[in-house]
Design an enzyme around this catalytic site. Sequence first.
Site, PDB file in Angstrom:
ATOM      1  N   TYR A 156       0.065 -14.118   2.564  1.00 11.23           N
ATOM      2  CA  TYR A 156      -0.727 -13.883   1.299  1.00 11.23           C
ATOM      3  C   TYR A 156      -1.975 -14.891   1.138  1.00 11.23           C
ATOM      4  CZ  TYR A 156       2.562 -10.585  -0.322  1.00 11.23           C
ATOM      5  OH  TYR A 156       3.374  -9.423  -0.509  1.00 11.23           O
ATOM      6  N   SER A 161       1.055  -6.980   8.171  1.00 13.71           N
ATOM      7  CA  SER A 161       0.579  -7.677   6.818  1.00 13.71           C
ATOM      8  C   SER A 161       1.812  -7.866   5.794  1.00 13.71           C
ATOM      9  CB  SER A 161      -0.392  -6.768   5.894  1.00 13.71           C
ATOM     10  OG  SER A 161       0.494  -5.616   5.497  1.00 13.71           O
ATOM     11  N   ASP A 162       1.500  -9.192   5.209  1.00 16.59           N
ATOM     12  CA  ASP A 162       2.823  -9.297   4.162  1.00 16.59           C
ATOM     13  C   ASP A 162       2.543  -7.959   3.427  1.00 16.59           C
ATOM     14  OD1 ASP A 162       4.848 -10.199   2.606  1.00 16.59           O
ATOM     15  OD2 ASP A 162       3.932 -12.114   2.629  1.00 16.59           O
ATOM     16  N   PHE A 163       3.617  -7.725   2.432  1.00 19.42           N
ATOM     17  CA  PHE A 163       3.554  -6.437   1.581  1.00 19.42           C
ATOM     18  C   PHE A 163       2.539  -6.285   0.628  1.00 19.42           C
ATOM     19  CE2 PHE A 163       7.729  -4.442   3.129  1.00 19.42           C
ATOM     20  CZ  PHE A 163       7.435  -4.691   4.417  1.00 19.42           C
TER      21      PHE A 163
END
Length: 699
Positions: free
Chosen positions: A213, A244-246
């Site tokens: 992030y 991607s991170d969520f």
Amino acid sequence: MMDKFKITEKTTKMVQRIFNRLSLNQKIRIVTGKITLKEAWFIFRRKRLYNTVPWCAGGVRRLRVPKLKFSDGPRGVVMHDSTCFPVTIARAASFDRELENSIAQVIGIEARAGGANYFGGVCINLLRHPAWGRAQESYGEDPFLQGEMGLALTQGVQKHNVIACIKHFALNSMENMRFEVDVKTEDRALYEVYLPHFKKCIDGGAASVMGAYNKVNGDYACENKRLLRDILMKEWGFEGFVISDFLWAIHDSAKAANAGCHVEMPIPRKYGKKLKKAVKKGAVSMEVLNDAVTRTISTLIQFSNQPDIRRYSKKDIACQSHMELARHAAEKSMVLLKNKDNILPLPASAEKILVVGKLADTENTGDHGSSRVYPPYVVTPLQGIKKLVGKETDIIYNDGTNREQAKKLAQECDYVIALCGYQFDDEGEFIRPRKSSRINDMLEMNSGGDRRNLSLHDEDIELLKTMGNANKNTVAVIIAGSAVIMEEWKDDVSSIVMSFYSGSEGGNALANILFGKVNPSGKIPFTIAKRAEDYPFFDIDAKEITYDLFHGYSYFEKNNYEPAFAFGFGLSYTQFEYSDVKVEEHEDFYDVHVKVKNIGKRAGSEVVQIYIGAQGSIVERQKKLLAGFEKYEISIDEKITAKIKVDKQQLKYYDVATKSWVLEDCMYTIYAGSSSRDEDLLSCRCSISFNKTKAGEIE
């Protein structure tokens, strides 16, 4: 070491046949999470659990392109009623690669049994400061240990054809401000401290990477071309795919795609229709999109076409053998920090024992964020102790809230076991995006984020002091995900055991340690300070922070700070004696030999640690760094010769001017011993000149 993940010629041919039949819409779907907001709302509000079924992306049934089926970790598989292992930082304390690989294989088996083909739980972010809320998900403060243990987890999971995702790339070690903080770092620190463990996992076969992030030097990690395209793909030759991170990791569709973030997970916020629009406008080229699609489906097809080594059934999930491994892992992970007058192990002849503290009878397996596992049962410390002693010993429980009552009970008992520490609301994953939203509402995890205080809660400190003063045979058991300042009370108790968050079978494991059924062998994977101010700067609300070469034990040594307990320290119920350090050179590595003898009265395991330091270097360097370790079982009076391989890469520094690694001609000191503390190490000096080594005398 497994070879670096490579797409085979067979897979390439299959993908080429598929690729020519893909429409633009299908390509976009392949790189976009399939969970809609409506579905996510149902999952969270109706089922109230995160990731109970795989989070999916991609897949084209007509063309036989497999779906990406994601399950989180790293305590185990978060879906269903899976086995809950000790948290990662506890397993790091085992310093046991084989054990971690065994745990990884169970995770791989249970992931497959639950319908997943992708495990997002290889968390190898470096613990730079113990206040970090997700420290429990990491392997501690040392890059070498992170890399070795992370590699063991990666390879064990992938043995069962489950893609391992290493995360969070990179420099992610703050929780509350993780969505906003800009981490500044120079190239030497980046390459030498914050990236080598990622590279080790990539070189060892990791097939996927999750971005972070945070920003790195001004750009969000999932939109950071330097990290993703330049370093990960070009320099390291990574052929897998990046996710991607969520939810909130991508801010600009085109920038992320162009930087090399291949898949957005799990909800289409910035890819999907927005990515299609960016492609049509020319903001993202078809070449970039095709590369993302090719990498993703190539990896999925290659894993799905590999033969399985066994069958997978839901009967595998949390089966007896897996739960037994969880107990064994907890036993190997617990660290004995203090044992005055050899109070431990507790004798079977004890008539009355007080177990005190609210955490003694609380199911406490770690934070309640994305790593939470829901096992079929959890054995609490009190339950484990009662089960072990049976009716032979009178076990009295008190939650400690009434201090005077607890004091009186302590005075009447032979021994006191005090359980103190943290829970999910003290430290863990923290959700706080900058704008309130429906997504934010349904993802509220009620976790603690970063810690603002490195000491125990005041009531715990008072409880430990009271118990220690009332009964000289008081054992403190500390439950936490990282370092805890202990100076306020450590002299008041006889023994200290660091149990971490110890998983489904933690209570049974703790009982086996306390009563001597198992000899403790864990070593702390971080430095425990005497004062909070002895750690590097950490601002829980920082929007910008600088990471340099020094943290953990290297920071303590640079500043001449004496720790309460050094990195790698841990006691046993026996004693070990070290002697005769020798170094043998090979073309690309050294073998360090050291003799270790068990001079105590029972068999035990010892983690032999090798550190290397350079003297007279032309650049500033750490005094010493961990460069090798092995764990040995040693019988009473047995003397072994430990042989530990040290790669020459561990001696090099990154030269910023030439953008290359340099093996410097200078004097090096090889240290061998039981912790990073100088008094626990023997040393041998080696002068290296034109790759020739001359070993000196033992110091």
